[in-house]
Enzyme design. Structure first.
Site, mmCIF file in Angstrom:
data_model
loop_
_atom_site.group_PDB
_atom_site.id
_atom_site.type_symbol
_atom_site.label_atom_id
_atom_site.label_comp_id
_atom_site.label_asym_id
_atom_site.label_seq_id
_atom_site.Cartn_x
_atom_site.Cartn_y
_atom_site.Cartn_z
ATOM 1 N N LYS A 13 0.827 -1.218 0.000
ATOM 2 C CA LYS A 13 0.000 0.000 0.000
ATOM 3 C C LYS A 13 0.860 1.266 0.000
ATOM 4 C CE LYS A 13 -2.433 -1.045 3.684
ATOM 5 N NZ LYS A 13 -1.823 -2.373 3.971
ATOM 6 N N ARG A 88 -10.735 1.283 8.888
ATOM 7 C CA ARG A 88 -10.238 -0.039 9.271
ATOM 8 C C ARG A 88 -11.375 -1.008 9.607
ATOM 9 N NH1 ARG A 88 -4.759 -0.539 10.190
ATOM 10 N NH2 ARG A 88 -3.594 1.397 10.412
ATOM 11 N N ARG A 123 12.357 -8.793 5.747
ATOM 12 C CA ARG A 123 12.788 -7.392 5.802
ATOM 13 C C ARG A 123 13.910 -7.180 6.819
ATOM 14 N NH1 ARG A 123 7.400 -3.621 5.877
ATOM 15 N NH2 ARG A 123 7.276 -4.451 8.010
ATOM 16 N N ARG A 155 13.471 -5.795 12.419
ATOM 17 C CA ARG A 155 12.582 -5.113 13.352
ATOM 18 C C ARG A 155 11.833 -6.121 14.214
ATOM 19 N NH1 ARG A 155 9.297 -1.123 9.517
ATOM 20 N NH2 ARG A 155 7.656 -2.380 10.459
ATOM 21 N N ARG A 166 -1.229 -9.968 12.695
ATOM 22 C CA ARG A 166 -1.676 -8.758 11.986
ATOM 23 C C ARG A 166 -2.521 -9.120 10.762
ATOM 24 N NH1 ARG A 166 3.623 -5.842 10.558
ATOM 25 N NH2 ARG A 166 2.242 -4.332 9.554
#
Length: 211
Positions: A13, A88, A123, A155, A166
């Site tokens: 996004k 959301r 990542r 992270r 999530r």
């Protein structure tokens, strides 16, 4: 173009918002940025939001929608906007409609859950300068250090358990918004499992920018 970007974490996004902002010359509006700005500026809604946040509570939909509506009424949104991270929930989508905010299209970026897990767990970023890396798409230099010499880390929220949670929350709470806007004939869906360039091309076609 008044656009809502919809898709699970890792669907791309942010990348697409950046491309579309340049193509249309319109602002990408992030709910988090809006909330922080309203609180920093001390608007009535900002003060109200801060009160909830300071108490460790979720900011109610009507307060968030009020802040969104205030932001969208500003001059830089007169020619259109891209909403990223809002609404959301169906309740927020209904409240947005009830507030009189018109939406032209909802761009839904579709990608398989396992592709998302691979993308996000892979990542990495430089602890010093923030340069992003990816174990598959942009490997860390052979010496294990960033080009700036900084340490490269993963992270904390990019671990598999957090990512799957999530994704689950997205499917349960946010994905139903798609049906809400489909009933209004506003949804265009794009497969974003390919490369950035492939997704860019598909998005441009879906939004009628190219034939």
């Amino acid at each position: 173009m008044k656009l809502i970007l919809l898709g699970p974490p890792g669907a791309g996004k942010g990348t697409q918002a950046e491309v579309l902002t340049k193509q249309f010359g319109i602002e990408t509006i992030s709910t988090g940025v809006m909330l922080r700005a309203a609180m920093r500026e001390g608007t009535e809604l900002g003060k109200l939001a801060k009160q909830y946040i300071d108490e460790g509570k979720l900011v109610p939909d009507d307060v968030v929608v009020g802040i969104v509506k205030d932001r969208l009424s500003q001059d830089d949104c007169k020619n259109g906007f891209i909403l990223d991270g809002f609404p959301r929930t169906i309740a927020q989508a209904e409240a947005l409609t009830a507030s009189g905010v018109e939406i032209d299209k909802v761009l839904s970026l579709e990608v398989d859950d396992e592709v998302i897990v691979e993308r996000l767990t892979g990542r990495r970023e430089c602890k010093a300068c923030g340069t992003p890396y990816h174990i598959k798409n942009k490997p860390v230099p052979a010496n294990g250090k960033c080009v700036c010499g900084g340490e490269i880390i993963q992270r904390a929220d990019d671990n598999e358990e957090t990512i799957r949670n999530r994704i689950k929350v997205y499917h349960e709470q946010t994905e139903p918004i798609k049906e809400y806007y489909e009933s209004q004939g506003k949804v265009v869906s794009v497969d974003s499992s390919g490369s950035v360039d492939q997704t860019n091309a598909a998005v441009s076609k879906a939004l009628g920018l190219v034939k």
